[in-house]
Design a protein around this motif. Sequence first.
Motif, PDB file in Angstrom:
ATOM      1  N   VAL A  25       0.858  -1.189   0.000  1.00 32.08           N
ATOM      2  CA  VAL A  25       0.000   0.000   0.000  1.00 32.08           C
ATOM      3  C   VAL A  25       0.888   1.231   0.000  1.00 32.08           C
ATOM      4  N   GLY A  26       0.904   1.961  -1.117  1.00 29.51           N
ATOM      5  CA  GLY A  26       1.708   3.177  -1.213  1.00 29.51           C
ATOM      6  C   GLY A  26       2.815   3.046  -2.244  1.00 29.51           C
ATOM      7  N   GLY A  27       2.804   3.947  -3.205  1.00 29.87           N
ATOM      8  CA  GLY A  27       3.806   3.917  -4.280  1.00 29.87           C
ATOM      9  C   GLY A  27       4.779   5.069  -4.189  1.00 29.87           C
ATOM     10  N   GLY A  28       5.331   5.309  -2.975  1.00 27.88           N
ATOM     11  CA  GLY A  28       6.462   6.222  -2.809  1.00 27.88           C
ATOM     12  C   GLY A  28       7.753   5.414  -2.884  1.00 27.88           C
ATOM     13  N   VAL A  29       8.860   6.050  -2.544  1.00 27.65           N
ATOM     14  CA  VAL A  29      10.146   5.341  -2.648  1.00 27.65           C
ATOM     15  C   VAL A  29      10.175   4.082  -1.788  1.00 27.65           C
ATOM     16  N   ILE A  30       9.536   4.155  -0.616  1.00 31.77           N
ATOM     17  CA  ILE A  30       9.610   3.004   0.295  1.00 31.77           C
ATOM     18  C   ILE A  30       8.801   1.823  -0.251  1.00 31.77           C
ATOM     19  N   GLY A  31       7.562   2.087  -0.656  1.00 25.53           N
ATOM     20  CA  GLY A  31       6.735   1.008  -1.206  1.00 25.53           C
ATOM     21  C   GLY A  31       7.353   0.407  -2.463  1.00 25.53           C
ATOM     22  N   LEU A  32       7.870   1.260  -3.333  1.00 18.47           N
ATOM     23  CA  LEU A  32       8.438   0.764  -4.595  1.00 18.47           C
ATOM     24  C   LEU A  32       9.706  -0.056  -4.349  1.00 18.47           C
TER      25      LEU A  32
ATOM     26  N   LEU B  66      -0.255  -0.755  -4.709  1.00 22.20           N
ATOM     27  CA  LEU B  66      -1.512  -0.016  -4.838  1.00 22.20           C
ATOM     28  C   LEU B  66      -1.273   1.425  -4.403  1.00 22.20           C
ATOM     29  N   GLU B  67      -1.490   2.334  -5.318  1.00 22.07           N
ATOM     30  CA  GLU B  67      -1.215   3.753  -5.054  1.00 22.07           C
ATOM     31  C   GLU B  67      -2.477   4.550  -5.368  1.00 22.07           C
ATOM     32  N   ARG B  68      -2.921   5.336  -4.405  1.00 24.28           N
ATOM     33  CA  ARG B  68      -4.203   6.007  -4.622  1.00 24.28           C
ATOM     34  C   ARG B  68      -4.124   7.154  -5.640  1.00 24.28           C
TER      35      ARG B  68
ATOM     36  N   GLY C 286       4.829   8.100  -6.555  1.00 22.50           N
ATOM     37  CA  GLY C 286       5.793   9.037  -5.961  1.00 22.50           C
ATOM     38  C   GLY C 286       5.322  10.469  -5.877  1.00 22.50           C
ATOM     39  N   THR C 287       4.052  10.692  -5.622  1.00 19.56           N
ATOM     40  CA  THR C 287       3.573  12.079  -5.503  1.00 19.56           C
ATOM     41  C   THR C 287       3.488  12.534  -4.046  1.00 19.56           C
ATOM     42  N   GLY C 288       3.845  11.668  -3.111  1.00 18.49           N
ATOM     43  CA  GLY C 288       3.814  12.042  -1.690  1.00 18.49           C
ATOM     44  C   GLY C 288       5.127  12.704  -1.278  1.00 18.49           C
TER      45      GLY C 288
ATOM     46  N   ILE D  48       2.418  -2.014   4.572  1.00 20.29           N
ATOM     47  CA  ILE D  48       1.897  -0.646   4.690  1.00 20.29           C
ATOM     48  C   ILE D  48       3.059   0.333   4.516  1.00 20.29           C
ATOM     49  N   ALA D  49       3.066   0.963   3.344  1.00 15.82           N
ATOM     50  CA  ALA D  49       4.114   1.946   3.014  1.00 15.82           C
ATOM     51  C   ALA D  49       3.422   3.222   2.547  1.00 15.82           C
ATOM     52  N   ALA D  50       2.461   3.658   3.337  1.00 18.90           N
ATOM     53  CA  ALA D  50       1.609   4.787   2.939  1.00 18.90           C
ATOM     54  C   ALA D  50       2.108   6.115   3.506  1.00 18.90           C
TER      55      ALA D  50
ATOM     56  N   GLY E 249      17.880  25.571   7.376  1.00 16.40           N
ATOM     57  CA  GLY E 249      17.681  25.025   6.031  1.00 16.40           C
ATOM     58  C   GLY E 249      18.902  24.386   5.422  1.00 16.40           C
ATOM     59  N   TYR E 250      18.783  24.100   4.154  1.00 15.13           N
ATOM     60  CA  TYR E 250      19.881  23.491   3.399  1.00 15.13           C
ATOM     61  C   TYR E 250      19.651  23.739   1.918  1.00 15.13           C
ATOM     62  N   LEU E 251      20.754  23.700   1.169  1.00 13.16           N
ATOM     63  CA  LEU E 251      20.698  23.896  -0.273  1.00 13.16           C
ATOM     64  C   LEU E 251      21.401  22.708  -0.928  1.00 13.16           C
TER      65      LEU E 251
ATOM     66  N   GLY F 139       5.486  19.031   1.296  1.00 12.91           N
ATOM     67  CA  GLY F 139       5.505  17.583   1.477  1.00 12.91           C
ATOM     68  C   GLY F 139       5.245  17.247   2.928  1.00 12.91           C
ATOM     69  N   PHE F 140       4.848  16.010   3.176  1.00  6.69           N
ATOM     70  CA  PHE F 140       4.554  15.580   4.539  1.00  6.69           C
ATOM     71  C   PHE F 140       5.476  14.431   4.922  1.00  6.69           C
ATOM     72  N   ARG F 141       6.424  14.750   5.819  1.00  4.59           N
ATOM     73  CA  ARG F 141       7.321  13.700   6.315  1.00  4.59           C
ATOM     74  C   ARG F 141       6.522  12.783   7.231  1.00  4.59           C
ATOM     75  N   PRO F 142       6.711  11.481   7.092  1.00  2.36           N
ATOM     76  CA  PRO F 142       6.014  10.570   8.012  1.00  2.36           C
ATOM     77  C   PRO F 142       6.760  10.493   9.344  1.00  2.36           C
TER      78      PRO F 142
ATOM     79  N   GLY G 237       7.067   5.675   8.544  1.00  2.00           N
ATOM     80  CA  GLY G 237       7.640   6.511   9.595  1.00  2.00           C
ATOM     81  C   GLY G 237       9.072   6.927   9.329  1.00  2.00           C
ATOM     82  N   HIS G 238       9.447   7.080   8.072  1.00  2.00           N
ATOM     83  CA  HIS G 238      10.850   7.384   7.752  1.00  2.00           C
ATOM     84  C   HIS G 238      11.223   8.851   7.942  1.00  2.00           C
ATOM     85  N   TYR G 239      10.261   9.635   8.351  1.00  2.00           N
ATOM     86  CA  TYR G 239      10.489  11.034   8.732  1.00  2.00           C
ATOM     87  C   TYR G 239      11.428  11.746   7.757  1.00  2.00           C
TER      88      TYR G 239
ATOM     89  N   GLY H 172      13.770   9.100   4.591  1.00  5.12           N
ATOM     90  CA  GLY H 172      13.206   8.024   3.763  1.00  5.12           C
ATOM     91  C   GLY H 172      13.991   7.745   2.496  1.00  5.12           C
ATOM     92  N   ILE H 173      14.590   8.771   1.930  1.00 11.37           N
ATOM     93  CA  ILE H 173      15.383   8.532   0.712  1.00 11.37           C
ATOM     94  C   ILE H 173      16.661   7.787   1.124  1.00 11.37           C
ATOM     95  N   LEU H 174      17.322   8.313   2.136  1.00  9.70           N
ATOM     96  CA  LEU H 174      18.526   7.657   2.655  1.00  9.70           C
ATOM     97  C   LEU H 174      18.259   6.188   2.991  1.00  9.70           C
TER      98      LEU H 174
HETATM   99  C1  FAD Z   1      10.559  18.756   2.520  1.00  9.84           C
HETATM  100  C2  FAD Z   1      11.116  17.356   2.689  1.00  9.84           C
HETATM  101  C3  FAD Z   1      12.472  17.144   2.521  1.00  9.84           C
HETATM  102  C4  FAD Z   1      12.996  15.858   2.698  1.00  9.84           C
HETATM  103  N1  FAD Z   1      14.330  15.654   2.491  1.00  9.84           N
HETATM  104  C5  FAD Z   1      14.851  14.414   2.638  1.00  9.84           C
HETATM  105  C6  FAD Z   1      16.225  14.178   2.394  1.00  9.84           C
HETATM  106  O1  FAD Z   1      16.964  15.092   2.029  1.00  9.84           O
HETATM  107  N2  FAD Z   1      16.696  12.909   2.577  1.00  9.84           N
HETATM  108  C7  FAD Z   1      15.911  11.883   2.962  1.00  9.84           C
HETATM  109  O2  FAD Z   1      16.404  10.764   3.134  1.00  9.84           O
HETATM  110  N3  FAD Z   1      14.586  12.069   3.184  1.00  9.84           N
HETATM  111  C8  FAD Z   1      14.048  13.316   3.033  1.00  9.84           C
HETATM  112  N4  FAD Z   1      12.725  13.538   3.273  1.00  9.84           N
HETATM  113  C9  FAD Z   1      11.923  12.432   3.795  1.00  9.84           C
HETATM  114  C10 FAD Z   1      11.434  11.523   2.696  1.00  9.84           C
HETATM  115  O3  FAD Z   1      10.856  12.300   1.680  1.00  9.84           O
HETATM  116  C11 FAD Z   1      10.384  10.560   3.249  1.00  9.84           C
HETATM  117  O4  FAD Z   1      10.846   9.937   4.429  1.00  9.84           O
HETATM  118  C12 FAD Z   1      10.099   9.472   2.213  1.00  9.84           C
HETATM  119  O5  FAD Z   1       9.789  10.057   0.965  1.00  9.84           O
HETATM  120  C13 FAD Z   1       8.940   8.607   2.666  1.00  9.84           C
HETATM  121  O6  FAD Z   1       8.620   7.771   1.586  1.00  9.84           O
HETATM  122  P1  FAD Z   1       7.291   6.907   1.614  1.00  9.84           P
HETATM  123  O7  FAD Z   1       7.296   6.097   0.376  1.00  9.84           O
HETATM  124  O8  FAD Z   1       7.185   6.237   2.921  1.00  9.84           O
HETATM  125  O9  FAD Z   1       6.128   8.004   1.631  1.00  9.84           O
HETATM  126  P2  FAD Z   1       5.470   8.832   0.443  1.00  9.84           P
HETATM  127  O10 FAD Z   1       6.465   9.235  -0.571  1.00  9.84           O
HETATM  128  O11 FAD Z   1       4.657   9.900   1.063  1.00  9.84           O
HETATM  129  O12 FAD Z   1       4.537   7.763  -0.245  1.00  9.84           O
HETATM  130  C14 FAD Z   1       3.383   7.259   0.365  1.00  9.84           C
HETATM  131  C15 FAD Z   1       2.402   6.979  -0.744  1.00  9.84           C
HETATM  132  O13 FAD Z   1       1.289   6.269  -0.204  1.00  9.84           O
HETATM  133  C16 FAD Z   1       0.142   6.701  -0.885  1.00  9.84           C
HETATM  134  N5  FAD Z   1      -1.017   6.366  -0.042  1.00  9.84           N
HETATM  135  C17 FAD Z   1      -1.303   6.891   1.173  1.00  9.84           C
HETATM  136  N6  FAD Z   1      -2.418   6.304   1.673  1.00  9.84           N
HETATM  137  C18 FAD Z   1      -2.827   5.390   0.751  1.00  9.84           C
HETATM  138  C19 FAD Z   1      -3.905   4.481   0.710  1.00  9.84           C
HETATM  139  N7  FAD Z   1      -4.779   4.375   1.715  1.00  9.84           N
HETATM  140  N8  FAD Z   1      -4.047   3.693  -0.391  1.00  9.84           N
HETATM  141  C20 FAD Z   1      -3.158   3.784  -1.421  1.00  9.84           C
HETATM  142  N9  FAD Z   1      -2.110   4.640  -1.419  1.00  9.84           N
HETATM  143  C21 FAD Z   1      -1.936   5.430  -0.334  1.00  9.84           C
HETATM  144  C22 FAD Z   1       0.362   8.185  -1.068  1.00  9.84           C
HETATM  145  O14 FAD Z   1      -0.436   8.690  -2.105  1.00  9.84           O
HETATM  146  C23 FAD Z   1       1.845   8.240  -1.370  1.00  9.84           C
HETATM  147  O15 FAD Z   1       2.137   8.197  -2.755  1.00  9.84           O
HETATM  148  C24 FAD Z   1      12.154  14.792   3.061  1.00  9.84           C
HETATM  149  C25 FAD Z   1      10.782  15.013   3.204  1.00  9.84           C
HETATM  150  C26 FAD Z   1      10.264  16.279   3.013  1.00  9.84           C
HETATM  151  C27 FAD Z   1       8.774  16.489   3.127  1.00  9.84           C
END
Ligand code: FAD
Length: 359
Positions: free
Chosen positions: A6-13, A29-31, A36-38, A190-192, A232-234, A287-290, A313-315, A318-320
């Motif tokens: 559940v979830g097509g961000g970097v973690i789910g993929l 499954l990505e809503r 990768g739009t989260g 659960i990678a949402a 911040g950072y650049l 963006g919303f950090r988990p 919960g990768h806060y 998550g990319i690292l």
């Molecule tokens: C401003 C900012 C800067 C950051 N900088 C860094 C950095 O420099 N280095 C680093 O390592 N990390 C960084 N992070 C953190 C990193 O972006 C996240 O920890 C990581 O992207 C989490 O990935 P994810 O796949 O868990 O979540 P997401 O990318 O949010 O993906 C979750 C996906 O689940 C989908 N979803 C949610 N609920 C459902 C449902 N019920 N059914 C189906 N799909 C669902 C969403 O649509 C979304 O696509 C940053 C975050 C932010 C916001």
Amino acid sequence: MDVAVVGGGVIGLAAAWRARQRGLEVAVLERAADLGTGASRAAAGMLAPVAEADLQERALLTANLESARRWPAFAAELADVTGIDVGYRACGTLLVARDRDEAEHVERERDARERLGLRVERMLGSAARRIEPALAPSLRLAIELPDDHAVEPLRVVAALAEACSRAGVRILPGVEVTDLDALPAERVVIAAGAWSGALGDVPVRPVKGQSLRLRDPSGPGLCDHVLRFEGGYLVPRGDGRYYLGATVEERGFDEAITALGVYELLREASEILPGILELEIEEALTGFRPGTPDNAPVIGADPRDERIVWATGHYRNGILLCPVTADLVAAALTGEASEHAGLRPDRFVPTAAPEAATP
Ligand SMILES: Cc1cc2nc3c(=O)[nH]c(=O)nc-3n(C[C@H](O)[C@H](O)[C@H](O)COP(=O)(O)OP(=O)(O)OC[C@H]3O[C@@H](n4cnc5c(N)ncnc54)[C@H](O)[C@@H]3O)c2cc1C
């Protein structure tokens, strides 16, 4: 399906890809209509494993350091499999201080790294300007972190999506999961991201971050290192594009891009690198950090329901943490032994209470 992710961000993929490589039938499954739009889309892509503030959290630190070590091979494997370059740049990082308070903070960051045996070099502002000439002359102190690099999250998403589809992972965009029991899969990951808390008992909350994508019309060269500073950072992409981040706001799922947020990012950054005000703004992002209560991710089987595997919960990392998380999830799915017990969900989800003995 063996596994529904559940979830097509970097973690789910990444988890889906590694699970598929172990022979499992996997669907993502990505809503949203696109992957990768989260948070993954909004991230800077710094591979920065050590922050003084997180030093108490040994499990997080250990996973961060291991994942940073694994990134070069992970990037190379993705490039090999997909032909997509994830923009891994071994650019190093400069952590800079403007005044005495910031200098004290930078010294503490240096001590923390030295205690861990990591490479770090302390220098005065004037020496920092020799390696980054566009830095403000007024800088007081800097430390160079020669092993803290960066990738481009948008490219990471693209490469992981391509790797998944080449490996035979079924990608189902536009599918919102509301009932885990209804999913026709043996196991559910659960990678949402920041929305994971709605799907179970793991306490995940959104931590809002506003940021800017900037572009230098005259091309690259304003700065080469990642620059980190108070507020911040650049992150330079090496081709004249820059990422300026990020606010840290506890405002729920508020998507607004505010004048104050953008102003503060630019004000802080321009005190460090005045030339930033010449750049063009390509995009402002939210963006919303988990986030979790201890800032560390939650990875592993749910202690009350073995069918569920958490990868959330990768806060800020998550990319690292992609390479390590993907392997931990795959191990949880296949029953392989794995390390990093300190990241498991049982620190938040109590194990099932023992059945009361029948008289
Ligand atoms: C401003 C900012 C800067 C950051 N900088 C860094 C950095 O420099 N280095 C680093 O390592 N990390 C960084 N992070 C953190 C990193 O972006 C996240 O920890 C990581 O992207 C989490 O990935 P994810 O796949 O868990 O979540 P997401 O990318 O949010 O993906 C979750 C996906 O689940 C989908 N979803 C949610 N609920 C459902 C449902 N019920 N059914 C189906 N799909 C669902 C969403 O649509 C979304 O696509 C940053 C975050 C932010 C916001």
